[in-house]
Each structure stands twice: as C-alpha cells, then as structure tokens.
Design a protein around this motif. Structure first.
Motif, PDB file in Angstrom:
ATOM      1  N   ALA A  13       0.825  -1.207   0.000  1.00  0.00           N
ATOM      2  CA  ALA A  13       0.000   0.000   0.000  1.00  0.00           C
ATOM      3  C   ALA A  13       0.860   1.257   0.000  1.00  0.00           C
ATOM      4  N   GLY A  48       2.111   0.232  -4.282  1.00  0.00           N
ATOM      5  CA  GLY A  48       0.833   0.499  -4.932  1.00  0.00           C
ATOM      6  C   GLY A  48       0.950   0.520  -6.438  1.00  0.00           C
ATOM      7  N   ASP A  74       0.332  -4.807   4.531  1.00  0.00           N
ATOM      8  CA  ASP A  74       0.880  -3.486   4.852  1.00  0.00           C
ATOM      9  C   ASP A  74       0.319  -3.062   6.210  1.00  0.00           C
ATOM     10  N   LEU A  95       0.241   0.053   7.102  1.00  0.00           N
ATOM     11  CA  LEU A  95      -0.265   1.405   6.862  1.00  0.00           C
ATOM     12  C   LEU A  95       0.442   2.463   7.701  1.00  0.00           C
ATOM     13  N   LYS A 153      -4.325   2.812   1.875  1.00  0.00           N
ATOM     14  CA  LYS A 153      -5.181   1.971   1.045  1.00  0.00           C
ATOM     15  C   LYS A 153      -5.655   2.702  -0.203  1.00  0.00           C
ATOM     16  N   ASN A 168      -3.818   3.950  -2.318  1.00  0.00           N
ATOM     17  CA  ASN A 168      -2.920   3.530  -3.401  1.00  0.00           C
ATOM     18  C   ASN A 168      -3.386   2.250  -4.085  1.00  0.00           C
ATOM     19  N   LEU A 169      -4.374   1.579  -3.499  1.00  0.00           N
ATOM     20  CA  LEU A 169      -4.914   0.341  -4.072  1.00  0.00           C
ATOM     21  C   LEU A 169      -6.330   0.525  -4.593  1.00  0.00           C
ATOM     22  N   PHE A 209      -6.179  -7.601   0.436  1.00  0.00           N
ATOM     23  CA  PHE A 209      -5.414  -6.746   1.340  1.00  0.00           C
ATOM     24  C   PHE A 209      -5.499  -7.267   2.773  1.00  0.00           C
ATOM     25  N   GLU A 230      -4.114  -6.014   6.574  1.00  0.00           N
ATOM     26  CA  GLU A 230      -3.411  -5.006   7.365  1.00  0.00           C
ATOM     27  C   GLU A 230      -2.637  -5.689   8.482  1.00  0.00           C
TER      28      GLU A 230
END
Length: 316
Positions: free
Chosen positions: A9, A14, A33, A35, A40, A42-43, A50, A52
């Motif tokens: 991310a 990304g 990721d 973060l 997010k 970037n996705l 995904f 986290e």
C-alpha cells in the motif's frame, strides 16, 4: 501465478500492484501493509487481497504467503534522517522484518523473494559509478539495516536454496509519492513547494548527485523479475546510470513547471551520501528489454499527478 507484495500500500508497492494486476499471468495479487507509511488509497480500484498487519508478525505472514509463488518484499521504514533519529525502529522494520519474511517464505515452501535494498549501502565509498562489487560503507542506520537485509537474502539462498533477488533502489520517484510530510523525498517535496510559490530547501551546496529512477521503470523490472523468476544471490542495482545534481534537478523542474525554482541552501544532513551514480551492467544483462523513462518525462508525469492526484498511482 500468485504474488504477494509486502508494503504493497506504499508508493512503489501500490504502483507495482496495479502493474501486476494488468498481467494475464498473474491470477492473484495479495498485499500486506501495516499502513504506517502507506495508504489503502494507493490500491483504489484494484482487485487485490489486502491484509493489514506487520511483517514482524510471523503468523500473519504464514496466512498471507500460503500458496504464493513470489513475494516482493517492499515493506520498510524509509528515510535516512528518520533512521538517524530512531535507529532501533529502522533496524526492526528493515533488518528483522526481512528476516521474518525469509523465514515465512521458507515455511511456505520456498517462494521466490524479490526484495528492496538501497543505494545508501554504498555510503562513503567514493568510487563512481557504484557497481555491486564495491565495498559497502554505510553512513546511516537506515543504510546498515538495508545492508543487513540483503545479506540475509544471500545467506538464505546459500543455506536453504531459497530463490532470492535483492535490488538496490536508487532515488525512486513518480506518481503516488507523497509530498506533505517531514521525510518526503526530494522530487515531490520540491514540486509541492514550487507550485505553492514557496522557496525550496537544499541541504548543502546542491552539487550532490543522485541517480533518479522513475517508478514505472522500477515496476517494469520488478514485474519481469517475478514473471521470469529471476534469481540472484548477489545484489542488483536498479537504476540506469544517470547522474543528476540537485542544481540540475532544479533546472529540469523549471522547464517542466514553467516557473523559477527559488533554492534556499542550508547545512548538509547527517548520514546523507554525497554522490550516487549506478553502474547498470548487471541490470542490463538481466533485463535488456526494459528502457527507462527519461528524467524530464518522469518529472512531467509526477507534476501532473501532484496537481491532479488520480485514485490510483499512475506509474506507467
């Protein structure tokens, strides 16, 4: 083919996720990721799985890596100045995090691990251009953590037969790279200041040089490395042998933005490398088909994205 991107991310991650999603050979893209530096956003618009979490969490990595063919390990705590302020955090994220990824890849059945190291490992070695056989002389905790990471990759290849490929990134820039924070990279930070009509801070005399590499070029190399399952226990410079001073970068930005760049010089920063210029012979031998995006064109695309941020990184 199933590919996992740690740090997916983030800025490079990304862009890479969007590149991989466009390839018919790639059936699934997974992203992990925490973060801490990524987003997010970037996705956005991407059909990716995904998760986290941190690469320091072995159980999480076991779940995400299950059935994966390739892991592109981009998760890291970036920035030389940040590492000078907090060296332990850089070590845990970059060195220990890489070790956790390698162990999880081994438990997952030996997935290929492509990983991001950094040109900062060359540090105080004065030889130019920087070729992979030079003795590393890291000048910052960040550089030390990246050197440790690539050394772990080599050790896991030799001890366990794990297919690995460490890349030394050189000043990657492009769409998706954030500007508005204390550790922003020079290209987005400068474009942001110039477009806002503010003076641009320069740490030192501006004659220090960098080998700027457009993110789309980096993603093309990473994509080919994954699809062709390229393996090398030795590090590979991921840059194309350009050498641009910060004063020259300012002139390029003036041409792209059509406005003067007001440079304000201050003292050099601890840990910064004076000159960075890659020998790209090893890269060219492995990926002869990839042609880099020229600096001015890359700056134009980056400036356009910063003016009108797209829902997704535009690294093409």
């Amino acid at each position: 083919m199933k590919i996992v991107i740690t740090g997916g991310a983030g800025f490079i991650g990304g862009n890479l996720a969007h590149f991989l999603a466009q390839r018919p050979e790639v059936a699934e893209v997974r992203v992990v990721d925490d973060l801490s530096t990524g987003s997010k956003d970037n996705l956005a618009g991407l059909d990716a799985d995904f998760t986290e979490g941190s690469v320091l969490d072995g159980a999480l990595l076991d779940r995400v890596f299950a059935g994966a063919d390739t892991i592109v390990h981009l998760a890291a705590l970036p920035s030389v100045p940040r590492s000078v302020r907090d060296p332990l955090a850089s070590h845990h994220a970059n060195a220990t995090g890489t070790l956790r990824v390698l162990e999880a890849a081994r438990r997952a059945g030996g997935a290929q691990v492509i990983a991001a190291s950094s040109s900062s490992v060359y540090g105080g070695n004065p030889r130019l251009p920087k070729h992979e056989g030079l003795r590393p002389l890291p000048l910052s905790p960040y550089a030390v953590s990246k050197l440790a990471a690539e050394a772990y990759l080599g050790a896991y290849h030799h001890c366990y037969g794990l297919p690995v490929l460490p890349f030394r990134f050189f000043n990657v820039y492009g769409p998706g790279q954030p500007a508005g924070h204390a550790y922003a990279a020079v290209v987005p930070a400068w474009i942001s200041e110039v477009t806002a009509g503010r003076p641009v801070p320069v740490h030192g005399d501006g004659h220090q040089t960098r080998d700027f590499t457009y993110v789309g070029t980096v993603c093309r190399v990473l994509t080919r490395a994954a699809l062709r399952r390229v393996v090398s226990a030795e590090p590979v410079n991921l840059a194309y042998g350009t050498r641009t001073s910060l004063l020259e970068l300012a002139a390029e930005l003036e041409a792209v933005l059509g406005t003067p760049v007001d440079l304000r010089h201050g003292p050099p920063r601890p840990g910064d490398v004076r000159h960075s210029h890659a020998d790209n012979a090893r890269l060219r031998s492995l990926f002869p088909e990839v042609e880099p995006v020229p600096l001015r064109e890359g700056l134009r695309r980056t400036a356009e994205w910063l003016r009108h941020p797209a829902p997704r990184p535009g690294g093409a």
